[in-house]
Design a protein around this motif. Structure first.
Motif, PDB file in Angstrom:
ATOM      1  N   ALA A 175       5.620  19.012  63.379  1.00  0.00           N
ATOM      2  CA  ALA A 175       6.614  19.017  64.279  1.00  0.00           C
ATOM      3  C   ALA A 175       7.849  20.117  64.067  1.00  0.00           C
ATOM      4  CB  ALA A 175       7.136  17.420  64.197  1.00  0.00           C
ATOM      5  N   GLY A 176       8.011  20.196  62.689  1.00  0.00           N
ATOM      6  CA  GLY A 176       9.073  21.229  62.388  1.00  0.00           C
ATOM      7  C   GLY A 176       8.567  22.464  62.537  1.00  0.00           C
ATOM      8  N   LEU A 177       7.214  22.983  62.537  1.00  0.00           N
ATOM      9  CA  LEU A 177       6.496  24.090  62.682  1.00  0.00           C
ATOM     10  C   LEU A 177       6.721  24.600  64.327  1.00  0.00           C
ATOM     11  CD1 LEU A 177       3.287  24.829  61.090  1.00  0.00           C
ATOM     12  CD2 LEU A 177       5.484  25.861  60.735  1.00  0.00           C
ATOM     13  N   THR A 178       7.087  23.650  65.089  1.00  0.00           N
ATOM     14  CA  THR A 178       7.151  23.929  66.626  1.00  0.00           C
ATOM     15  C   THR A 178       8.714  24.706  66.751  1.00  0.00           C
ATOM     16  OG1 THR A 178       8.177  21.762  67.278  1.00  0.00           O
ATOM     17  CG2 THR A 178       5.844  22.006  67.424  1.00  0.00           C
ATOM     18  N   VAL A 179       9.363  24.663  65.773  1.00  0.00           N
ATOM     19  CA  VAL A 179      10.596  25.458  65.745  1.00  0.00           C
ATOM     20  C   VAL A 179      10.708  26.597  65.276  1.00  0.00           C
ATOM     21  CG1 VAL A 179      13.088  24.800  65.277  1.00  0.00           C
ATOM     22  CG2 VAL A 179      11.808  22.863  66.064  1.00  0.00           C
ATOM     23  N   GLY A 180      11.331  27.676  65.617  1.00  0.00           N
ATOM     24  CA  GLY A 180      11.473  28.791  65.038  1.00  0.00           C
ATOM     25  C   GLY A 180      10.280  29.706  65.189  1.00  0.00           C
ATOM     26  N   SER A 181      10.499  30.813  64.857  1.00  0.00           N
ATOM     27  CA  SER A 181       9.249  32.050  64.831  1.00  0.00           C
ATOM     28  C   SER A 181       9.282  33.004  63.758  1.00  0.00           C
ATOM     29  CB  SER A 181       9.528  32.741  66.298  1.00  0.00           C
ATOM     30  OG  SER A 181      10.854  33.508  66.228  1.00  0.00           O
ATOM     31  N   ALA A 182      10.173  32.724  62.727  1.00  0.00           N
ATOM     32  CA  ALA A 182      10.074  33.747  61.488  1.00  0.00           C
ATOM     33  C   ALA A 182       8.588  33.481  60.880  1.00  0.00           C
ATOM     34  CB  ALA A 182      11.118  33.434  60.716  1.00  0.00           C
ATOM     35  N   GLY A 183       8.083  34.558  60.360  1.00  0.00           N
ATOM     36  CA  GLY A 183       6.799  34.518  59.697  1.00  0.00           C
ATOM     37  C   GLY A 183       6.754  33.830  58.196  1.00  0.00           C
ATOM     38  N   LEU A 184       7.959  33.172  57.966  1.00  0.00           N
ATOM     39  CA  LEU A 184       8.082  32.502  56.545  1.00  0.00           C
ATOM     40  C   LEU A 184       8.802  31.258  56.892  1.00  0.00           C
ATOM     41  CD1 LEU A 184       9.076  35.274  53.696  1.00  0.00           C
ATOM     42  CD2 LEU A 184       6.922  34.316  54.494  1.00  0.00           C
ATOM     43  N   VAL A 185       8.352  30.074  56.210  1.00  0.00           N
ATOM     44  CA  VAL A 185       9.013  28.738  56.744  1.00  0.00           C
ATOM     45  C   VAL A 185       9.208  28.042  55.116  1.00  0.00           C
ATOM     46  CG1 VAL A 185       8.864  26.699  57.773  1.00  0.00           C
ATOM     47  CG2 VAL A 185       7.650  28.574  58.706  1.00  0.00           C
ATOM     48  N   ALA A 186      10.536  27.634  54.948  1.00  0.00           N
ATOM     49  CA  ALA A 186      10.872  27.019  53.679  1.00  0.00           C
ATOM     50  C   ALA A 186      10.737  25.472  54.125  1.00  0.00           C
ATOM     51  CB  ALA A 186      12.163  27.667  53.335  1.00  0.00           C
ATOM     52  N   VAL A 187      10.268  24.748  53.192  1.00  0.00           N
ATOM     53  CA  VAL A 187      10.133  23.439  53.573  1.00  0.00           C
ATOM     54  C   VAL A 187      10.788  22.569  52.480  1.00  0.00           C
ATOM     55  CG1 VAL A 187       8.541  21.257  53.788  1.00  0.00           C
ATOM     56  CG2 VAL A 187       7.930  23.891  54.991  1.00  0.00           C
ATOM     57  N   PHE A 188      11.813  21.549  52.964  1.00  0.00           N
ATOM     58  CA  PHE A 188      12.635  21.110  51.817  1.00  0.00           C
ATOM     59  C   PHE A 188      12.606  19.567  52.381  1.00  0.00           C
ATOM     60  CE2 PHE A 188      14.281  24.996  51.663  1.00  0.00           C
ATOM     61  CZ  PHE A 188      14.043  25.385  50.387  1.00  0.00           C
ATOM     62  N   ALA A 189      12.660  18.561  51.143  1.00  0.00           N
ATOM     63  CA  ALA A 189      13.116  17.310  51.492  1.00  0.00           C
ATOM     64  C   ALA A 189      14.592  17.439  51.817  1.00  0.00           C
ATOM     65  CB  ALA A 189      12.828  16.185  50.379  1.00  0.00           C
ATOM     66  N   ALA A 190      14.934  15.921  52.433  1.00  0.00           N
ATOM     67  CA  ALA A 190      16.634  15.884  52.650  1.00  0.00           C
ATOM     68  C   ALA A 190      17.408  15.291  51.513  1.00  0.00           C
ATOM     69  CB  ALA A 190      16.648  15.314  54.075  1.00  0.00           C
ATOM     70  N   ASP A 191      16.754  14.975  50.585  1.00  0.00           N
ATOM     71  CA  ASP A 191      17.287  14.413  49.380  1.00  0.00           C
ATOM     72  C   ASP A 191      17.427  15.038  48.169  1.00  0.00           C
ATOM     73  OD1 ASP A 191      14.576  14.052  48.859  1.00  0.00           O
ATOM     74  OD2 ASP A 191      14.888  12.149  48.163  1.00  0.00           O
ATOM     75  N   LEU A 192      17.793  16.438  48.089  1.00  0.00           N
ATOM     76  CA  LEU A 192      17.820  17.221  46.880  1.00  0.00           C
ATOM     77  C   LEU A 192      19.171  17.582  46.779  1.00  0.00           C
ATOM     78  CD1 LEU A 192      14.509  19.624  47.777  1.00  0.00           C
ATOM     79  CD2 LEU A 192      14.611  17.331  46.686  1.00  0.00           C
ATOM     80  N   PRO A 193      19.853  16.966  45.974  1.00  0.00           N
ATOM     81  CA  PRO A 193      21.201  16.936  45.795  1.00  0.00           C
ATOM     82  C   PRO A 193      21.594  18.477  44.986  1.00  0.00           C
ATOM     83  CG  PRO A 193      20.622  15.516  44.266  1.00  0.00           C
ATOM     84  CD  PRO A 193      19.508  15.637  45.241  1.00  0.00           C
ATOM     85  N   PHE A 194      20.679  18.908  44.475  1.00  0.00           N
ATOM     86  CA  PHE A 194      20.947  20.111  43.567  1.00  0.00           C
ATOM     87  C   PHE A 194      20.252  21.386  43.825  1.00  0.00           C
ATOM     88  CE2 PHE A 194      21.116  16.474  40.595  1.00  0.00           C
ATOM     89  CZ  PHE A 194      22.605  16.342  40.700  1.00  0.00           C
ATOM     90  N   LEU A 195      19.753  21.122  45.280  1.00  0.00           N
ATOM     91  CA  LEU A 195      19.101  22.434  45.793  1.00  0.00           C
ATOM     92  C   LEU A 195      20.257  23.423  45.910  1.00  0.00           C
ATOM     93  CD1 LEU A 195      16.439  23.822  46.950  1.00  0.00           C
ATOM     94  CD2 LEU A 195      17.073  22.980  49.106  1.00  0.00           C
ATOM     95  N   ASP A 196      20.349  24.462  45.901  1.00  0.00           N
ATOM     96  CA  ASP A 196      21.077  25.518  46.235  1.00  0.00           C
ATOM     97  C   ASP A 196      20.674  26.817  46.680  1.00  0.00           C
ATOM     98  OD1 ASP A 196      20.346  26.716  43.977  1.00  0.00           O
ATOM     99  OD2 ASP A 196      22.170  26.143  42.744  1.00  0.00           O
ATOM    100  N   ALA A 197      21.499  27.945  47.167  1.00  0.00           N
ATOM    101  CA  ALA A 197      21.166  29.210  47.689  1.00  0.00           C
ATOM    102  C   ALA A 197      20.213  29.910  46.620  1.00  0.00           C
ATOM    103  CB  ALA A 197      22.103  29.881  48.130  1.00  0.00           C
ATOM    104  N   GLU A 198      20.549  29.711  45.364  1.00  0.00           N
ATOM    105  CA  GLU A 198      19.869  30.576  44.524  1.00  0.00           C
ATOM    106  C   GLU A 198      18.440  30.109  44.349  1.00  0.00           C
ATOM    107  OE1 GLU A 198      19.870  31.363  39.362  1.00  0.00           O
ATOM    108  OE2 GLU A 198      21.616  30.675  40.481  1.00  0.00           O
ATOM    109  N   ALA A 199      18.321  28.774  44.324  1.00  0.00           N
ATOM    110  CA  ALA A 199      16.852  28.121  44.269  1.00  0.00           C
ATOM    111  C   ALA A 199      15.967  28.702  45.461  1.00  0.00           C
ATOM    112  CB  ALA A 199      16.959  26.740  44.297  1.00  0.00           C
TER     113      ALA A 199
END
Length: 356
Positions: free
Chosen positions: A84-108
Protein backbone atom coordinates in the motif's frame (compact mmCIF):
# COMPACT_ATOMS: atom_id res chain seq x y z
CA UNK A 1 30.60 15.21 -8.43
CA UNK A 2 28.87 11.88 -7.84
CA UNK A 3 27.73 11.35 -4.28
CA UNK A 4 28.21 7.93 -2.66
CA UNK A 5 25.37 5.42 -2.74
CA UNK A 6 21.93 6.99 -3.11
CA UNK A 7 22.64 10.26 -1.30
CA UNK A 8 22.18 12.28 -4.49
CA UNK A 9 18.91 10.58 -5.47
CA UNK A 10 15.42 11.62 -4.32
CA UNK A 11 13.76 9.16 -1.99
CA UNK A 12 10.27 8.49 -0.67
CA UNK A 13 9.42 7.08 2.74
CA UNK A 14 6.91 4.48 3.89
CA UNK A 15 6.12 4.40 7.60
CA UNK A 16 4.19 1.37 8.87
CA UNK A 17 1.87 2.63 11.61
CA UNK A 18 -1.05 0.25 11.63
CA UNK A 19 -0.07 -2.64 13.90
CA UNK A 20 -2.25 -3.93 16.72
CA UNK A 21 0.33 -3.29 19.50
CA UNK A 22 -0.77 -6.46 21.31
CA UNK A 23 2.16 -6.37 23.72
CA UNK A 24 1.11 -2.83 24.66
CA UNK A 25 -2.44 -3.86 25.37
CA UNK A 26 -3.73 -2.41 22.12
CA UNK A 27 -2.46 1.12 22.84
CA UNK A 28 -2.13 3.55 19.94
CA UNK A 29 1.61 2.99 19.74
CA UNK A 30 2.53 5.62 17.10
CA UNK A 31 0.83 8.26 19.29
CA UNK A 32 2.78 7.38 22.45
CA UNK A 33 5.06 10.23 23.44
CA UNK A 34 8.76 9.99 24.19
CA UNK A 35 10.36 13.22 25.30
CA UNK A 36 7.11 15.08 24.60
CA UNK A 37 7.03 13.98 20.94
CA UNK A 38 4.97 11.12 19.53
CA UNK A 39 6.85 8.09 18.23
CA UNK A 40 5.44 8.72 14.76
CA UNK A 41 6.55 12.36 14.72
CA UNK A 42 10.03 11.29 15.79
CA UNK A 43 10.28 9.03 12.76
CA UNK A 44 8.86 11.73 10.47
CA UNK A 45 11.42 14.23 11.76
CA UNK A 46 14.21 11.85 10.77
CA UNK A 47 12.78 11.77 7.23
CA UNK A 48 12.70 15.52 6.67
CA UNK A 49 14.55 15.26 3.33
CA UNK A 50 12.10 12.81 1.78
CA UNK A 51 10.25 13.74 -1.40
CA UNK A 52 7.06 12.18 -0.03
CA UNK A 53 5.98 10.22 3.02
CA UNK A 54 3.28 7.55 3.08
CA UNK A 55 2.00 6.59 6.53
CA UNK A 56 0.21 3.26 6.38
CA UNK A 57 -2.28 3.37 9.24
CA UNK A 58 -5.22 5.35 10.62
CA UNK A 59 -5.07 9.14 9.99
CA UNK A 60 -3.86 11.19 12.94
CA UNK A 61 -2.30 14.57 13.72
CA UNK A 62 1.32 14.70 12.55
CA UNK A 63 4.04 17.33 12.34
CA UNK A 64 4.54 17.34 8.56
CA UNK A 65 2.65 16.73 5.36
CA UNK A 66 2.12 13.02 4.72
CA UNK A 67 -0.23 10.79 2.73
CA UNK A 68 -2.22 8.37 4.87
CA UNK A 69 -3.16 5.08 3.28
CA UNK A 70 -4.28 1.63 4.48
CA UNK A 71 -3.32 -1.89 3.60
CA UNK A 72 -5.92 -4.25 2.22
CA UNK A 73 -7.41 -5.82 4.09
CA UNK A 74 -6.84 -3.58 7.17
CA UNK A 75 -4.75 -5.52 9.65
CA UNK A 76 -3.47 -7.82 6.90
CA UNK A 77 0.12 -7.50 8.09
CA UNK A 78 3.31 -5.68 7.15
CA UNK A 79 3.61 -7.05 3.62
CA UNK A 80 0.22 -5.71 2.43
CA UNK A 81 1.09 -2.48 4.26
CA UNK A 82 4.35 -2.25 2.33
CA UNK A 83 2.47 -2.74 -0.94
CA UNK A 84 0.00 0.00 0.00
CA UNK A 85 2.82 2.41 0.81
CA UNK A 86 4.42 1.79 -2.57
CA UNK A 87 1.38 3.33 -4.29
CA UNK A 88 2.46 6.74 -2.92
CA UNK A 89 5.31 8.71 -4.50
CA UNK A 90 7.48 8.04 -7.51
CA UNK A 91 11.10 8.37 -6.38
CA UNK A 92 13.45 5.58 -7.42
CA UNK A 93 14.44 4.93 -3.79
CA UNK A 94 12.06 4.07 -0.96
CA UNK A 95 12.99 4.07 2.74
CA UNK A 96 10.83 1.90 4.97
CA UNK A 97 10.53 2.44 8.72
CA UNK A 98 8.42 1.23 11.58
CA UNK A 99 6.52 3.96 13.44
CA UNK A 100 8.01 3.06 16.85
CA UNK A 101 11.70 3.96 16.46
CA UNK A 102 12.33 6.72 19.03
CA UNK A 103 16.04 7.04 18.23
CA UNK A 104 15.86 7.09 14.45
CA UNK A 105 17.37 10.35 13.21
CA UNK A 106 18.39 12.07 10.00
CA UNK A 107 21.94 10.76 10.34
CA UNK A 108 20.69 7.15 10.38
CA UNK A 109 18.68 7.83 7.21
CA UNK A 110 21.69 9.41 5.51
CA UNK A 111 23.85 6.39 6.37
CA UNK A 112 21.34 4.16 4.58
CA UNK A 113 21.35 6.39 1.50
CA UNK A 114 25.14 6.56 1.47
CA UNK A 115 25.44 2.78 1.80
CA UNK A 116 23.07 1.70 -0.98
CA UNK A 117 25.13 -0.30 -3.47
CA UNK A 118 22.71 -3.15 -4.21
CA UNK A 119 18.93 -3.67 -4.41
CA UNK A 120 18.49 -2.76 -0.77
CA UNK A 121 20.40 -1.78 2.34
CA UNK A 122 19.19 -2.43 5.87
CA UNK A 123 20.34 -2.21 9.45
CA UNK A 124 21.06 -5.22 11.62
CA UNK A 125 20.48 -5.00 15.37
CA UNK A 126 22.84 -5.92 18.21
CA UNK A 127 21.99 -9.62 17.71
CA UNK A 128 22.71 -9.43 13.98
CA UNK A 129 19.02 -9.67 13.07
CA UNK A 130 17.89 -7.98 9.85
CA UNK A 131 15.70 -4.91 10.37
CA UNK A 132 13.53 -4.75 7.26
CA UNK A 133 11.62 -1.79 8.73
CA UNK A 134 14.81 0.26 8.97
CA UNK A 135 15.90 -0.07 5.37
CA UNK A 136 16.21 1.58 1.96
CA UNK A 137 15.07 -0.18 -1.21
CA UNK A 138 15.19 0.48 -4.93
CA UNK A 139 11.52 0.96 -5.76
CA UNK A 140 11.47 -1.26 -8.84
CA UNK A 141 13.25 -4.09 -7.03
CA UNK A 142 10.94 -3.92 -4.02
CA UNK A 143 7.86 -3.83 -6.26
CA UNK A 144 9.12 -6.89 -8.17
CA UNK A 145 9.78 -8.76 -4.92
CA UNK A 146 6.24 -8.08 -3.73
CA UNK A 147 4.83 -9.07 -7.12
CA UNK A 148 6.65 -12.40 -6.90
CA UNK A 149 4.87 -13.39 -3.68
CA UNK A 150 1.91 -15.76 -4.21
CA UNK A 151 -0.18 -13.83 -1.70
CA UNK A 152 0.48 -10.63 0.26
CA UNK A 153 -1.87 -11.18 3.16
CA UNK A 154 -0.20 -13.16 5.90
CA UNK A 155 3.13 -13.28 4.07
CA UNK A 156 6.25 -13.09 6.22
CA UNK A 157 8.10 -9.83 5.85
CA UNK A 158 11.43 -11.64 5.46
CA UNK A 159 10.13 -13.30 2.31
CA UNK A 160 10.57 -9.95 0.55
CA UNK A 161 14.34 -10.42 0.70
CA UNK A 162 14.31 -13.71 -1.21
CA UNK A 163 14.93 -12.11 -4.59
CA UNK A 164 16.94 -9.05 -3.49
CA UNK A 165 20.64 -8.39 -3.26
CA UNK A 166 21.02 -6.81 0.16
CA UNK A 167 23.72 -4.77 1.89
CA UNK A 168 23.71 -4.99 5.69
CA UNK A 169 24.93 -2.33 8.15
CA UNK A 170 25.36 -2.95 11.90
CA UNK A 171 23.31 -0.49 13.94
CA UNK A 172 25.91 0.88 16.35
CA UNK A 173 23.85 3.89 17.48
CA UNK A 174 20.60 2.28 18.57
CA UNK A 175 18.59 3.81 15.71
CA UNK A 176 16.56 0.61 15.28
CA UNK A 177 15.60 0.27 18.95
CA UNK A 178 11.82 -0.10 18.95
CA UNK A 179 9.07 0.26 21.53
CA UNK A 180 7.17 -3.04 21.35
CA UNK A 181 6.67 -3.31 25.13
CA UNK A 182 5.91 -0.93 27.98
CA UNK A 183 9.34 -1.64 29.45
CA UNK A 184 10.86 -0.49 26.16
CA UNK A 185 8.69 2.65 26.15
CA UNK A 186 9.68 3.53 29.72
CA UNK A 187 13.36 2.91 28.97
CA UNK A 188 13.20 5.14 25.88
CA UNK A 189 11.51 7.91 27.86
CA UNK A 190 14.13 7.72 30.61
CA UNK A 191 16.99 7.79 28.12
CA UNK A 192 15.55 10.73 26.16
CA UNK A 193 14.93 12.66 29.40
CA UNK A 194 18.56 12.11 30.41
CA UNK A 195 19.78 13.25 26.99
CA UNK A 196 17.61 16.37 27.08
CA UNK A 197 18.81 17.29 30.57
CA UNK A 198 22.44 16.77 29.56
CA UNK A 199 21.95 18.81 26.39
CA UNK A 200 20.35 21.68 28.31
CA UNK A 201 23.19 21.66 30.83
CA UNK A 202 25.82 21.66 28.09
CA UNK A 203 24.06 24.48 26.22
CA UNK A 204 23.87 26.51 29.44
CA UNK A 205 27.58 25.92 30.07
CA UNK A 206 28.34 26.90 26.49
CA UNK A 207 26.35 30.14 26.84
CA UNK A 208 28.20 31.08 30.00
CA UNK A 209 31.57 30.39 28.40
CA UNK A 210 30.68 32.49 25.35
CA UNK A 211 29.61 35.37 27.59
CA UNK A 212 32.79 35.13 29.63
CA UNK A 213 34.95 34.99 26.49
CA UNK A 214 33.16 37.99 24.98
CA UNK A 215 33.44 40.06 28.18
CA UNK A 216 37.16 39.25 28.44
CA UNK A 217 37.73 40.33 24.83
CA UNK A 218 35.67 43.51 25.32
CA UNK A 219 37.59 44.35 28.49
CA UNK A 220 40.90 43.96 26.64
CA UNK A 221 39.61 46.14 23.80
CA UNK A 222 38.74 48.90 26.31
CA UNK A 223 42.08 48.69 28.10
CA UNK A 224 40.59 47.03 31.17
CA UNK A 225 42.91 44.02 31.28
CA UNK A 226 43.19 43.00 34.91
CA UNK A 227 39.69 44.28 35.65
CA UNK A 228 37.69 41.53 33.95
CA UNK A 229 34.24 40.65 35.26
CA UNK A 230 34.02 37.61 37.52
CA UNK A 231 31.25 35.00 37.31
CA UNK A 232 29.56 36.70 40.29
CA UNK A 233 29.74 40.04 38.45
CA UNK A 234 28.11 38.53 35.38
CA UNK A 235 25.31 37.01 37.47
CA UNK A 236 24.71 40.33 39.23
CA UNK A 237 24.60 42.40 36.04
CA UNK A 238 22.39 39.94 34.19
CA UNK A 239 20.11 39.77 37.22
CA UNK A 240 19.77 43.55 37.26
CA UNK A 241 18.95 43.52 33.56
CA UNK A 242 16.23 40.94 34.21
CA UNK A 243 14.67 43.02 36.99
CA UNK A 244 14.65 46.16 34.83
CA UNK A 245 13.23 44.39 31.78
CA UNK A 246 10.51 42.68 33.81
CA UNK A 247 9.38 45.61 35.97
CA UNK A 248 9.91 48.57 33.63
CA UNK A 249 10.43 47.88 29.90
CA UNK A 250 12.72 45.63 27.88
CA UNK A 251 14.83 48.58 26.65
CA UNK A 252 15.36 49.54 30.30
CA UNK A 253 17.64 46.51 30.73
CA UNK A 254 20.71 47.76 28.77
CA UNK A 255 20.16 51.36 29.89
CA UNK A 256 19.99 50.37 33.56
CA UNK A 257 23.12 48.24 33.44
CA UNK A 258 24.93 51.08 31.64
CA UNK A 259 23.93 53.51 34.39
CA UNK A 260 25.24 51.08 37.01
CA UNK A 261 28.58 50.91 35.22
CA UNK A 262 28.61 54.67 34.72
CA UNK A 263 28.13 55.22 38.45
CA UNK A 264 30.96 52.82 39.24
CA UNK A 265 33.22 54.59 36.75
CA UNK A 266 32.55 58.02 38.24
CA UNK A 267 33.28 56.75 41.74
CA UNK A 268 36.49 55.00 40.73
CA UNK A 269 38.39 58.31 40.47
CA UNK A 270 37.71 59.07 44.13
CA UNK A 271 38.01 55.65 45.78
CA UNK A 272 41.14 54.50 43.96
CA UNK A 273 39.50 51.56 42.21
CA UNK A 274 36.71 50.65 39.89
CA UNK A 275 34.28 50.59 42.82
CA UNK A 276 31.89 47.88 44.02
CA UNK A 277 29.01 46.65 41.91
CA UNK A 278 26.81 45.97 44.91
CA UNK A 279 25.76 49.54 45.76
CA UNK A 280 24.56 50.69 42.32
CA UNK A 281 23.00 47.31 41.55
CA UNK A 282 21.14 47.26 44.88
CA UNK A 283 19.81 50.79 44.38
CA UNK A 284 18.71 50.28 40.78
CA UNK A 285 17.23 46.84 41.43
CA UNK A 286 15.14 48.22 44.31
CA UNK A 287 14.05 51.19 42.20
CA UNK A 288 13.00 48.92 39.31
CA UNK A 289 11.00 46.67 41.63
CA UNK A 290 9.10 49.65 43.04
CA UNK A 291 8.51 51.21 39.63
CA UNK A 292 4.95 52.03 38.55
CA UNK A 293 4.82 52.44 34.75
CA UNK A 294 1.38 54.07 35.00
CA UNK A 295 2.64 57.01 37.06
CA UNK A 296 6.26 57.03 35.99
CA UNK A 297 7.30 57.06 39.64
CA UNK A 298 8.48 54.59 42.27
CA UNK A 299 7.00 53.85 45.67
CA UNK A 300 9.58 53.64 48.42
CA UNK A 301 11.00 55.41 51.47
CA UNK A 302 9.84 58.97 51.10
CA UNK A 303 7.82 58.00 48.02
CA UNK A 304 4.69 56.64 49.67
CA UNK A 305 5.50 52.95 50.08
CA UNK A 306 8.18 50.39 50.92
CA UNK A 307 10.84 49.31 48.44
CA UNK A 308 11.04 45.55 47.99
CA UNK A 309 14.35 44.37 49.40
CA UNK A 310 15.65 41.73 47.01
CA UNK A 311 19.08 42.01 45.49
CA UNK A 312 21.98 39.70 46.03
CA UNK A 313 20.76 36.14 46.33
CA UNK A 314 18.27 36.58 49.19
CA UNK A 315 14.69 37.16 48.13
CA UNK A 316 12.41 39.14 50.44
CA UNK A 317 8.96 37.68 50.85
CA UNK A 318 7.06 40.23 48.81
CA UNK A 319 5.08 39.51 45.64
CA UNK A 320 7.26 41.85 43.59
CA UNK A 321 10.44 40.24 44.86
CA UNK A 322 9.20 36.76 44.12
CA UNK A 323 8.14 37.74 40.62
CA UNK A 324 11.54 39.28 39.93
CA UNK A 325 13.38 36.17 41.04
CA UNK A 326 11.47 34.12 38.48
CA UNK A 327 12.50 36.58 35.78
CA UNK A 328 16.17 36.20 36.55
CA UNK A 329 16.21 39.03 39.09
CA UNK A 330 17.84 37.23 42.01
CA UNK A 331 21.09 39.11 41.76
CA UNK A 332 24.34 37.71 43.10
CA UNK A 333 27.12 39.63 44.75
CA UNK A 334 25.58 40.90 48.01
CA UNK A 335 23.53 39.45 50.84
CA UNK A 336 19.89 40.45 51.28
CA UNK A 337 20.77 42.48 54.38
CA UNK A 338 23.57 44.28 52.58
CA UNK A 339 21.30 44.98 49.65
CA UNK A 340 18.62 46.54 51.83
CA UNK A 341 21.21 48.69 53.50
CA UNK A 342 22.61 49.73 50.16
CA UNK A 343 19.16 50.65 48.91
CA UNK A 344 18.64 53.01 51.87
CA UNK A 345 22.14 54.53 51.88
CA UNK A 346 22.83 58.05 50.48
CA UNK A 347 23.49 58.28 46.76
CA UNK A 348 27.08 57.55 45.83
CA UNK A 349 27.85 55.50 48.98
CA UNK A 350 28.44 51.76 48.90
CA UNK A 351 27.88 49.56 51.91
CA UNK A 352 28.09 46.33 49.91
CA UNK A 353 30.26 43.51 51.16
CA UNK A 354 31.58 42.71 47.70
CA UNK A 355 33.90 45.74 47.27
CA UNK A 356 36.85 45.30 45.02
Amino acid sequence: MDLPGGVGEPFDVIVLAGGGARRLGGADKPALEVGGVSLLDRVLAACRDAASVAVVGPPRQVSRAVVFTREYPPGGGPVPALAAGLTVGSAGLVAVFAADLPFLDAEAVTVLRRSLTADAVLYTDARGKDQLLAALYRRNKLAAALEALPELRGARLFSVLNTLEVTRIPDTRGATTDCDTWDAVHAARALVATRLATKAKMEDMDDKKQLADWCAAAAAELGLTGHELTDADLDAILGLAGVAAHNVLRPAAPLTTFLAGYAIGLRSSTDGGRGALDGPIAKLSALAQAWDPATGTAAGPGRGGPVAGTVGGSVAGTPAATRDASAGGAVGGATGATASAAADSPAGDSTGSGGR
